[in-house]
Design a protein around this motif. Structure first.
Motif, PDB file in Angstrom:
ATOM      1  N   LYS A  18       0.803  -1.216   0.000  1.00 37.81           N
ATOM      2  CA  LYS A  18       0.000   0.000   0.000  1.00 37.81           C
ATOM      3  C   LYS A  18       0.841   1.273   0.000  1.00 37.81           C
ATOM      4  CE  LYS A  18      -3.845  -2.263   2.372  1.00 37.81           C
ATOM      5  NZ  LYS A  18      -4.732  -2.254   3.566  1.00 37.81           N
ATOM      6  N   LEU A  19       1.955   1.219  -0.701  1.00 39.57           N
ATOM      7  CA  LEU A  19       2.785   2.418  -0.821  1.00 39.57           C
ATOM      8  C   LEU A  19       2.400   3.101  -2.120  1.00 39.57           C
ATOM      9  CD1 LEU A  19       5.104   3.802   0.739  1.00 39.57           C
ATOM     10  CD2 LEU A  19       6.665   2.763  -0.871  1.00 39.57           C
ATOM     11  N   GLY A  20       1.720   4.241  -2.024  1.00 38.60           N
ATOM     12  CA  GLY A  20       1.171   4.890  -3.190  1.00 38.60           C
ATOM     13  C   GLY A  20       2.088   5.918  -3.809  1.00 38.60           C
ATOM     14  N   LEU A  21       1.564   6.537  -4.856  1.00 35.06           N
ATOM     15  CA  LEU A  21       2.320   7.527  -5.619  1.00 35.06           C
ATOM     16  C   LEU A  21       2.742   8.698  -4.731  1.00 35.06           C
ATOM     17  CD1 LEU A  21       3.286   8.739  -8.320  1.00 35.06           C
ATOM     18  CD2 LEU A  21       0.956   9.577  -8.668  1.00 35.06           C
ATOM     19  N   ARG A  22       1.812   9.220  -3.935  1.00 34.26           N
ATOM     20  CA  ARG A  22       2.120  10.384  -3.102  1.00 34.26           C
ATOM     21  C   ARG A  22       3.205  10.062  -2.073  1.00 34.26           C
ATOM     22  NH1 ARG A  22      -2.841  13.250  -0.165  1.00 34.26           N
ATOM     23  NH2 ARG A  22      -3.410  13.461  -2.372  1.00 34.26           N
ATOM     24  N   GLN A  23       3.139   8.871  -1.466  1.00 32.14           N
ATOM     25  CA  GLN A  23       4.127   8.506  -0.459  1.00 32.14           C
ATOM     26  C   GLN A  23       5.526   8.376  -1.053  1.00 32.14           C
ATOM     27  OE1 GLN A  23       1.169   7.184  -0.872  1.00 32.14           O
ATOM     28  NE2 GLN A  23       0.227   6.478   1.049  1.00 32.14           N
ATOM     29  N   ILE A  24       5.610   7.769  -2.242  1.00 32.58           N
ATOM     30  CA  ILE A  24       6.915   7.609  -2.891  1.00 32.58           C
ATOM     31  C   ILE A  24       7.508   8.966  -3.244  1.00 32.58           C
ATOM     32  CG2 ILE A  24       7.991   6.925  -5.074  1.00 32.58           C
ATOM     33  CD1 ILE A  24       7.956   4.602  -3.398  1.00 32.58           C
ATOM     34  N   ILE A  25       6.695   9.873  -3.771  1.00 36.92           N
ATOM     35  CA  ILE A  25       7.172  11.212  -4.118  1.00 36.92           C
ATOM     36  C   ILE A  25       7.674  11.936  -2.875  1.00 36.92           C
ATOM     37  CG2 ILE A  25       6.477  13.483  -4.956  1.00 36.92           C
ATOM     38  CD1 ILE A  25       4.523  12.077  -6.841  1.00 36.92           C
ATOM     39  N   LYS A  26       6.880  11.886  -1.802  1.00 36.48           N
ATOM     40  CA  LYS A  26       7.237  12.563  -0.554  1.00 36.48           C
ATOM     41  C   LYS A  26       8.521  11.988   0.038  1.00 36.48           C
ATOM     42  CE  LYS A  26       5.304  13.780   3.973  1.00 36.48           C
ATOM     43  NZ  LYS A  26       4.112  13.647   4.863  1.00 36.48           N
ATOM     44  N   GLU A  27       8.623  10.674   0.056  1.00 35.58           N
ATOM     45  CA  GLU A  27       9.788  10.010   0.626  1.00 35.58           C
ATOM     46  C   GLU A  27      11.046  10.302  -0.184  1.00 35.58           C
ATOM     47  OE1 GLU A  27      10.872   5.482   0.524  1.00 35.58           O
ATOM     48  OE2 GLU A  27       9.473   5.821   2.188  1.00 35.58           O
ATOM     49  N   THR A  28      10.922  10.251  -1.500  1.00 33.59           N
ATOM     50  CA  THR A  28      12.071  10.517  -2.372  1.00 33.59           C
ATOM     51  C   THR A  28      12.563  11.952  -2.195  1.00 33.59           C
ATOM     52  OG1 THR A  28      11.277   8.907  -4.002  1.00 33.59           O
ATOM     53  CG2 THR A  28      12.907  10.504  -4.757  1.00 33.59           C
ATOM     54  N   TYR A  29      11.644  12.892  -2.183  1.00 35.32           N
ATOM     55  CA  TYR A  29      12.016  14.306  -2.032  1.00 35.32           C
ATOM     56  C   TYR A  29      12.655  14.560  -0.665  1.00 35.32           C
ATOM     57  CZ  TYR A  29      11.659  19.371  -1.792  1.00 35.32           C
ATOM     58  OH  TYR A  29      11.958  20.704  -1.657  1.00 35.32           O
ATOM     59  N   LYS A  30      12.103  13.970   0.378  1.00 38.60           N
ATOM     60  CA  LYS A  30      12.613  14.183   1.735  1.00 38.60           C
ATOM     61  C   LYS A  30      14.021  13.618   1.905  1.00 38.60           C
ATOM     62  CE  LYS A  30      11.604  13.117   6.582  1.00 38.60           C
ATOM     63  NZ  LYS A  30      10.658  12.427   7.517  1.00 38.60           N
ATOM     64  N   ASN A  31      14.254  12.432   1.371  1.00 39.00           N
ATOM     65  CA  ASN A  31      15.529  11.753   1.596  1.00 39.00           C
ATOM     66  C   ASN A  31      16.616  12.112   0.590  1.00 39.00           C
ATOM     67  OD1 ASN A  31      14.370  10.365   3.764  1.00 39.00           O
ATOM     68  ND2 ASN A  31      13.720   8.657   2.472  1.00 39.00           N
ATOM     69  N   GLU A  32      16.211  12.496  -0.627  1.00 35.70           N
ATOM     70  CA  GLU A  32      17.218  12.678  -1.682  1.00 35.70           C
ATOM     71  C   GLU A  32      17.145  14.011  -2.401  1.00 35.70           C
ATOM     72  OE1 GLU A  32      17.501   8.989  -4.138  1.00 35.70           O
ATOM     73  OE2 GLU A  32      15.907   8.294  -2.788  1.00 35.70           O
ATOM     74  N   GLY A  33      16.088  14.785  -2.143  1.00 38.87           N
ATOM     75  CA  GLY A  33      15.975  16.082  -2.788  1.00 38.87           C
ATOM     76  C   GLY A  33      15.311  16.014  -4.156  1.00 38.87           C
ATOM     77  N   ALA A  34      15.056  17.187  -4.741  1.00 38.50           N
ATOM     78  CA  ALA A  34      14.324  17.275  -6.002  1.00 38.50           C
ATOM     79  C   ALA A  34      15.072  16.639  -7.166  1.00 38.50           C
ATOM     80  CB  ALA A  34      14.016  18.737  -6.314  1.00 38.50           C
ATOM     81  N   LEU A  35      16.394  16.702  -7.147  1.00 42.29           N
ATOM     82  CA  LEU A  35      17.174  16.153  -8.263  1.00 42.29           C
ATOM     83  C   LEU A  35      17.068  14.638  -8.357  1.00 42.29           C
ATOM     84  CD1 LEU A  35      20.434  18.323  -8.173  1.00 42.29           C
ATOM     85  CD2 LEU A  35      18.501  18.499  -9.749  1.00 42.29           C
ATOM     86  N   ALA A  36      16.613  13.994  -7.286  1.00 46.15           N
ATOM     87  CA  ALA A  36      16.469  12.533  -7.313  1.00 46.15           C
ATOM     88  C   ALA A  36      15.475  12.094  -8.382  1.00 46.15           C
ATOM     89  CB  ALA A  36      16.017  12.027  -5.944  1.00 46.15           C
ATOM     90  N   PHE A  37      14.493  12.961  -8.689  1.00 48.01           N
ATOM     91  CA  PHE A  37      13.493  12.609  -9.697  1.00 48.01           C
ATOM     92  C   PHE A  37      14.093  12.577 -11.104  1.00 48.01           C
ATOM     93  CE2 PHE A  37      11.048  14.669  -6.255  1.00 48.01           C
ATOM     94  CZ  PHE A  37      10.240  13.595  -5.916  1.00 48.01           C
ATOM     95  N   TYR A  38      15.285  13.135 -11.235  1.00 49.21           N
ATOM     96  CA  TYR A  38      15.944  13.166 -12.540  1.00 49.21           C
ATOM     97  C   TYR A  38      17.137  12.221 -12.618  1.00 49.21           C
ATOM     98  CZ  TYR A  38      12.987  17.089 -13.755  1.00 49.21           C
ATOM     99  OH  TYR A  38      11.898  17.877 -14.028  1.00 49.21           O
ATOM    100  N   LYS A  39      17.252  11.332 -11.615  1.00 46.87           N
ATOM    101  CA  LYS A  39      18.309  10.325 -11.676  1.00 46.87           C
ATOM    102  C   LYS A  39      18.112   9.457 -12.911  1.00 46.87           C
ATOM    103  CE  LYS A  39      19.733   9.608  -6.868  1.00 46.87           C
ATOM    104  NZ  LYS A  39      19.806   8.628  -5.761  1.00 46.87           N
ATOM    105  N   GLY A  40      19.208   9.158 -13.575  1.00 47.29           N
ATOM    106  CA  GLY A  40      19.131   8.300 -14.749  1.00 47.29           C
ATOM    107  C   GLY A  40      18.587   8.984 -15.983  1.00 47.29           C
ATOM    108  N   MET A  41      18.497  10.339 -15.962  1.00 49.00           N
ATOM    109  CA  MET A  41      17.917  11.017 -17.118  1.00 49.00           C
ATOM    110  C   MET A  41      18.906  11.191 -18.261  1.00 49.00           C
ATOM    111  SD  MET A  41      15.726  14.572 -17.424  1.00 49.00           S
ATOM    112  CE  MET A  41      17.053  15.687 -17.877  1.00 49.00           C
ATOM    113  N   CYS A  42      20.205  11.193 -17.953  1.00 50.96           N
ATOM    114  CA  CYS A  42      21.195  11.397 -19.016  1.00 50.96           C
ATOM    115  C   CYS A  42      21.087  10.364 -20.138  1.00 50.96           C
ATOM    116  CB  CYS A  42      22.606  11.417 -18.430  1.00 50.96           C
ATOM    117  SG  CYS A  42      22.977  12.948 -17.551  1.00 50.96           S
ATOM    118  N   PRO A  43      21.007   9.054 -19.805  1.00 53.68           N
ATOM    119  CA  PRO A  43      20.857   8.086 -20.903  1.00 53.68           C
ATOM    120  C   PRO A  43      19.633   8.334 -21.769  1.00 53.68           C
ATOM    121  CG  PRO A  43      21.517   6.959 -18.906  1.00 53.68           C
ATOM    122  CD  PRO A  43      21.201   8.374 -18.506  1.00 53.68           C
ATOM    123  N   PRO A  44      18.419   8.487 -21.182  1.00 55.41           N
ATOM    124  CA  PRO A  44      17.263   8.725 -22.066  1.00 55.41           C
ATOM    125  C   PRO A  44      17.303  10.063 -22.785  1.00 55.41           C
ATOM    126  CG  PRO A  44      16.601   8.836 -19.764  1.00 55.41           C
ATOM    127  CD  PRO A  44      17.980   8.274 -19.788  1.00 55.41           C
TER     128      PRO A  44
END
Length: 307
Positions: free
Chosen positions: A49-75
């Motif tokens: 039951k880990l939803g979209l909002r929880q993953i976004i919140k957790e990622t931002y809290k622990n790794e910052g906004a740039l975490a959402f762009y990890k792995g973007m260089c290859p694509p």
């Protein structure tokens, strides 16, 4: 002379498709990568039951906004190439069926062309997806990460798994891409036809708003028919161990059957194959809406430049 003229015309049309697909691919990456990262993380996270909002919140809290762009260089470098292959293959298949630019075609022909484009694309996409997914799921900072970047990831995969390791998950990629692009182009085609009928317009005269809606429908449809395969592909590709390497006795499937059995048994049955679909569908609708508008716009502009 006439034959030379025809060959030149075909080259121009093919170049036009490549240019338009590349431009659409760039738009797709910038609009969709953050949600793609969230989708991949949801697919491999085993917490219930880990939803979209929880993953976004957790990622931002622990790794910052740039975490959402990890792995973007290859694509960012590869998606334009991939998109150019997809759109060029799609248009090429239509021409094989005798359909030329500006001519009407059927829903069935759209599906066939989409399947052809997805199959061709799989062989280019599989190693790119492998690197992208492994970079996306890392939660460590760059200094402590197992893979320090795309090139280091490729090097490490070859060292640990051999050159064949770069094509881990190829069959699952084919099983995803073939119906995926049939759904994308088929959904886009049907929505355009429906909107043209409602507005009493020719399908070629639809505005950007209608194309935006049609692109979103195509994006949602493509994942609706291929998402379970994507779950299996992601699991196979991010696993550095050989946990799903036990092939079926009669089918050399790259571990797909074993992986599917594991997901069904341990992750709430069929629901386990839809983990992360909310992030994926949101990304697809958003990114593909812009992508198809960009493609149609580029088609008109590039055709004028080439001619």
């Amino acid at each position: 002379m006439e034959q030379d003229s025809n060959e030149k015309s075909l080259r121009n049309v093919f170049l036009n498709d490549l240019i338009c697909g590349s431009f659409a691919g760039i738009v797709n990456v910038f609009m969709g990568h953050p949600l793609d990262s969230i989708k991949v993380r949801m697919q491999i996270d085993h917490r219930d039951k880990l939803g979209l909002r929880q993953i976004i919140k957790e990622t931002y809290k622990n790794e910052g906004a740039l975490a959402f762009y990890k792995g973007m260089c290859p694509p960012l470098f590869t998606v334009p190439i991939i998109n150019s292959i997809v759109f060029a293959s799609y248009e090429f298949c239509k021409r094989l069926m005798g359909i030329h630019a500006g001519q009407d075609y059927t829903f069935k022909q759209s599906l066939i062309s989409g399947m052809f484009a997805g199959f061709v694309n799989s062989f280019v996409l599989s190693p790119i997806e492998l690197v992208k997914c492994r970079l996306q799921v890392q939660r460590e900072d760059k200094a402590h990460a197992y893979y320090r970047g795309p090139l280091h990831c490729v090097k490490r995969i070859i060292q640990e798994e051999g050159s064949r390791g770069l094509y881990k998950g190829l069959l699952s990629t084919i099983s995803r891409e073939t119906p995926c692009y049939a759904g994308q182009f088929g959904g886009y085609f049907l929505t355009k036809k429906s909107l043209a009928w409602l507005q009493k317009k020719d399908v070629h005269d639809l505005g950007h708003g209608s194309l935006f809606i049609a692109g979103g429908v195509g994006g949602f449809t493509c994942w609706l028919v291929s998402y379970p395969q994507d779950i299996i592909k992601t699991r196979l590709q991010v696993a550095r161990s050989q946990e799903f390497a036990n092939y079926s006795r009669y089918i050399r499937d790259g571990g797909m059957i074993e992986c599917a059995k594991y997901i069904f048994k341990n992750e709430h049955g069929f629901m386990g194959f839809w983990r992360g679909f909310s992030a994926c569908s949101a990304r697809a609708v958003f990114a593909n809406s812009f992508m198809f508008v960009a493609y149609e716009y580029a088609q008109k502009k590039a055709r004028g430049i080439i001619e």
